[in-house]
Design an enzyme around this catalytic site. Structure first.
Site, PDB file in Angstrom:
ATOM      1  NE  ARG A 109      -3.908   0.683   1.921  1.00 15.27           N
ATOM      2  CZ  ARG A 109      -5.121   0.826   2.451  1.00 15.27           C
ATOM      3  NH1 ARG A 109      -5.306   1.608   3.510  1.00 15.27           N
ATOM      4  NH2 ARG A 109      -6.163   0.203   1.938  1.00 15.27           N
ATOM      5  CG  HIS A 136      -8.532   0.269  -2.718  1.00 18.06           C
ATOM      6  ND1 HIS A 136      -7.738  -0.812  -2.362  1.00 18.06           N
ATOM      7  CD2 HIS A 136      -9.235   0.597  -1.588  1.00 18.06           C
ATOM      8  CE1 HIS A 136      -7.955  -1.115  -1.092  1.00 18.06           C
ATOM      9  NE2 HIS A 136      -8.851  -0.284  -0.611  1.00 18.06           N
ATOM     10  CD  GLN A 139     -13.234  -1.687  -0.362  1.00 21.60           C
ATOM     11  OE1 GLN A 139     -12.341  -1.578   0.455  1.00 21.60           O
ATOM     12  NE2 GLN A 139     -14.422  -2.185  -0.059  1.00 21.60           N
ATOM     13  CG  ASP A 224     -13.396   6.828  -1.164  1.00 19.23           C
ATOM     14  OD1 ASP A 224     -13.379   6.689   0.077  1.00 19.23           O
ATOM     15  OD2 ASP A 224     -12.376   6.684  -1.869  1.00 19.23           O
ATOM     16  CB  CYS A 264     -13.959   1.567   0.115  1.00 22.42           C
ATOM     17  SG  CYS A 264     -13.265   3.227   0.246  1.00 22.42           S
ATOM     18  NE  ARG A 292     -10.426  -5.063   0.852  1.00 19.47           N
ATOM     19  CZ  ARG A 292      -9.615  -4.059   1.217  1.00 19.47           C
ATOM     20  NH1 ARG A 292     -10.141  -2.955   1.705  1.00 19.47           N
ATOM     21  NH2 ARG A 292      -8.313  -4.136   1.044  1.00 19.47           N
TER      22      ARG A 292
HETATM   23  N1  NVA Z   1      -9.800   6.959  -1.487  1.00 20.71           N
HETATM   24  C1  NVA Z   1      -9.437   6.542  -0.161  1.00 20.71           C
HETATM   25  C2  NVA Z   1      -9.722   5.086   0.032  1.00 20.71           C
HETATM   26  C3  NVA Z   1      -9.382   4.548   1.410  1.00 20.71           C
HETATM   27  C4  NVA Z   1      -9.594   3.077   1.553  1.00 20.71           C
HETATM   28  C5  NVA Z   1      -7.968   6.849   0.086  1.00 20.71           C
HETATM   29  O1  NVA Z   1      -7.167   6.623  -0.818  1.00 20.71           O
HETATM   30  O2  NVA Z   1      -7.631   7.333   1.169  1.00 20.71           O
HETATM   31  N1   CP Z   2     -11.251   0.182   2.588  1.00 26.84           N
HETATM   32  C1   CP Z   2      -9.975   0.080   3.015  1.00 26.84           C
HETATM   33  O1   CP Z   2      -9.053  -0.188   2.236  1.00 26.84           O
HETATM   34  O2   CP Z   2      -9.805   0.258   4.342  1.00 26.84           O
HETATM   35  P1   CP Z   2      -8.429   0.435   5.133  1.00 26.84           P
HETATM   36  O3   CP Z   2      -7.834   1.750   4.718  1.00 26.84           O
HETATM   37  O4   CP Z   2      -8.829   0.407   6.587  1.00 26.84           O
HETATM   38  O5   CP Z   2      -7.510  -0.697   4.779  1.00 26.84           O
END
Ligand code: NVA
Ligand code: CP
Length: 306
Positions: A109, A136, A139, A224, A264, A292
């Site tokens: 990540r 992502h 997800q 989101d 998400c 997930r």
């Molecule tokens: N768009 C959000 C998704 C978090 C799971 C981010 O990138 O922070």
């Molecule tokens: N939706 C998601 O990826 O959650 P986290 O940021 O908690 O991993």
């Protein structure tokens, strides 16, 4: 977006799968979920190790991968830049070679998608994208599993994305093309998805600023956060730009009667979604979150066992 090297199968974007493989993983995820709920022990990854690099925060991604590996009889290692040499500038290429010489699979990540691509290029084992600034994909496995479980096949349905043209939106665009649904994207001017994703998926998407029209007749409404990880300093500007893009009961009323709501998570009640919608009867956010675990177990099995 580059599709990764096919000699080792990576999962950097949904398009690293064929449409059939995507559908198979969704189906397998539901089977694994039923097995887990029955309490069956199934350990296809005994003695296998997943090394997970987190350069951004996470609750769901970390816990679902760690739990999934444990349930499969394997092990997961959490690595953060704070306490690894990656955080002190060891090149990604060197880290990829070393980690993949020991672990059976890597998960990352991070911010720049190119970093995940570089990791995959130098890794001798599969690399899974646990979120980048661009996409992502994990997800979407879970979201699509949730849709199939609640409503059946999503082919031919209408999905509306409300809000930022961000990483989640890009992965919804890929899913629209691969699973053949129509995706309306309602976003403020200046917050549209990246052109490369529009070029890839243009036959399946429509971009508009008219959020009410975009939700009308929809089978699924998704949103989101307005400011993603790494955009914290833009929070105030974004609150203004997205003020008319909250998913609330008025907007949900424009969708079909059996429309679902997804997010998400983590969510900000009172910003991108009202509390009555996310906590209401059309919301399936907890199923998405639980899935997930099951969807990523299906992915791990696909990458490491099949
Ligand atoms: N768009 C959000 C998704 C978090 C799971 C981010 O990138 O922070
Ligand atoms: N939706 C998601 O990826 O959650 P986290 O940021 O908690 O991993």
């Amino acid at each position: 977006m580059k599709t990764s090297n096919k000699t080792v199968r990576h999962f950097l974007t949904l398009t690293d799968l064929s449409s059939t493989e995507f559908r198979d993983i969704i189906e397998r995820a539901s089977e694994l979920k039923a097995m887990q709920h029955r309490g069956e022990i199934f350990e296809p990854l005994k003695n296998k190790v997943l090394a997970m690099i987190f350069e951004k925060s996470s609750t769901r991604t970390r816990v679902s991968f760690e739990t999934g590996m444990a349930q499969f009889g394997g092990h997961a290692i959490f690595l953060s830049p704070r306490d690894t040499q990656l955080g002190r500038g060891e090149p990604v290429e060197d880290s990829a070679r070393v980690l993949s010489s020991m672990a059976d699979c890597l998960m990352v990540r991070t911010f720049e998608h190119e970093k995940a691509e570089l990791l995959a290029e130098y890794s001798s084992v599969p690399v899974i994208n646990g979120l980048t600034d661009d996409v992502h994909p994990c997800q979407l496995l879970a979201d699509m599993q949730a849709y199939f479980e609640h409503r059946g096949d999503i082919r031919g349905k209408t999905v509306t994305w409300v809000g930022d043209g961000n990483n989640m939106c890009h992965s919804y665009m890929h899913a629209a093309k691969m699973l053949e649904f129509k995706l309306n994207i309602a976003c403020p001017k200046g917050f549209e998805p990246q052109q490369a994703f529009i070029d890839e998926t243009h036959d399946f998407i429509e971009i508009t600023q008219d959020v009410a029209a975009a939700c009308t007749g929809s089978d699924l409404i998704v949103t989101d956060v307005w400011a993603s990880m790494g955009q914290e300093e833009e929070q105030k500007i974004r609150e203004q730009a997205f003020a008319d893009f909250q998913v609330n009961s008025e907007l949900m009323a424009r969708a079909n009667d059996d429309a679902l709501f997804m997010h998400c998570l983590p969510a900000h009640r009172g910003e991108e979604v009202s509390a009555d919608v996310i906590d209401g009867t059309q919301s399936v956010v907890w199923d998405e979150a639980e899935n997930r675990l099951h969807a990523q177990k299906a992915l791990l099995e696909f990458l490491l066992v099949n």
